[in-house]
Design a protein around this motif. Sequence first.
Motif, PDB file in Angstrom:
ATOM      1  N   PRO A 115     -11.277   0.552  -2.708  1.00 37.63           N
ATOM      2  CA  PRO A 115      -9.827   0.604  -2.486  1.00 37.63           C
ATOM      3  C   PRO A 115      -9.446   0.641  -1.008  1.00 37.63           C
ATOM      4  O   PRO A 115     -10.176   1.163  -0.175  1.00 37.63           O
ATOM      5  N   CYS A 116      -8.279   0.077  -0.721  1.00 42.65           N
ATOM      6  CA  CYS A 116      -7.667   0.175   0.599  1.00 42.65           C
ATOM      7  C   CYS A 116      -6.532   1.178   0.481  1.00 42.65           C
ATOM      8  O   CYS A 116      -5.809   1.200  -0.511  1.00 42.65           O
ATOM      9  N   ARG A 117      -6.389   2.004   1.501  1.00 45.36           N
ATOM     10  CA  ARG A 117      -5.338   3.018   1.510  1.00 45.36           C
ATOM     11  C   ARG A 117      -4.546   2.911   2.801  1.00 45.36           C
ATOM     12  O   ARG A 117      -5.103   2.648   3.861  1.00 45.36           O
ATOM     13  N   GLU A 135      -3.123   3.035  -3.391  1.00 43.38           N
ATOM     14  CA  GLU A 135      -4.282   2.241  -2.992  1.00 43.38           C
ATOM     15  C   GLU A 135      -4.433   1.017  -3.882  1.00 43.38           C
ATOM     16  O   GLU A 135      -3.938   0.977  -5.010  1.00 43.38           O
ATOM     17  N   ASP A 162      -2.707   4.320   5.963  1.00 46.19           N
ATOM     18  CA  ASP A 162      -2.755   5.469   6.863  1.00 46.19           C
ATOM     19  C   ASP A 162      -1.635   5.242   7.873  1.00 46.19           C
ATOM     20  O   ASP A 162      -1.788   4.478   8.820  1.00 46.19           O
ATOM     21  N   THR A 220      -7.148  -2.743  -4.396  1.00 45.89           N
ATOM     22  CA  THR A 220      -8.348  -3.492  -4.027  1.00 45.89           C
ATOM     23  C   THR A 220      -7.947  -4.728  -3.229  1.00 45.89           C
ATOM     24  O   THR A 220      -6.785  -5.129  -3.214  1.00 45.89           O
ATOM     25  N   ILE A 272      -4.928   1.215   7.921  1.00 45.93           N
ATOM     26  CA  ILE A 272      -5.502   1.350   6.577  1.00 45.93           C
ATOM     27  C   ILE A 272      -6.910   1.918   6.695  1.00 45.93           C
ATOM     28  O   ILE A 272      -7.546   1.830   7.751  1.00 45.93           O
ATOM     29  N   LEU A 319       0.807  -1.220   0.000  1.00 44.44           N
ATOM     30  CA  LEU A 319       0.000   0.000   0.000  1.00 44.44           C
ATOM     31  C   LEU A 319       0.845   1.278   0.000  1.00 44.44           C
ATOM     32  O   LEU A 319       0.324   2.351  -0.276  1.00 44.44           O
ATOM     33  N   ARG A 368     -10.578   1.954   4.228  1.00 47.18           N
ATOM     34  CA  ARG A 368     -11.201   1.352   3.053  1.00 47.18           C
ATOM     35  C   ARG A 368     -12.285   2.295   2.561  1.00 47.18           C
ATOM     36  O   ARG A 368     -13.090   2.789   3.340  1.00 47.18           O
TER      37      ARG A 368
END
Length: 112
Positions: A69-71, A29, A73, A31, A59, A25, A61
């Motif tokens: 998407p997952c991001r 981002e 953090d 999936t 993360i 990640l 979502r």
Amino acid sequence: MAIDPLSATFSALADPTRRAILARLTAGEATVKELSAPFAMSGPAISKHLRVLERAGLITRGRDAQWRPCRLDATPLKEVSKWAEEYRRFWDESYERLDDYLKRLQDEESKP
């Protein structure tokens, strides 16, 4: 039972799969399907890892139509860094004392 944020972060980081997901990640981002590609595990197993990362605040979502998407953090990692910094200072000071001691030994050996 509530768990403190630092413990939740360390718990999430304890697993190599979760660390690999976080590393992926850092590139942007992705999936769930993209994140699960390098692992030989089921979608539900990856989802469990993502829930642990999400509970730890590592993360987020999102939802964009059918794309979820997952991001990354990285905010909780700042607390880990602060915590580890105290130990880095401890070891730096310990090495400085060791350096001083070794220098004194060398000085004593070089005296006639």
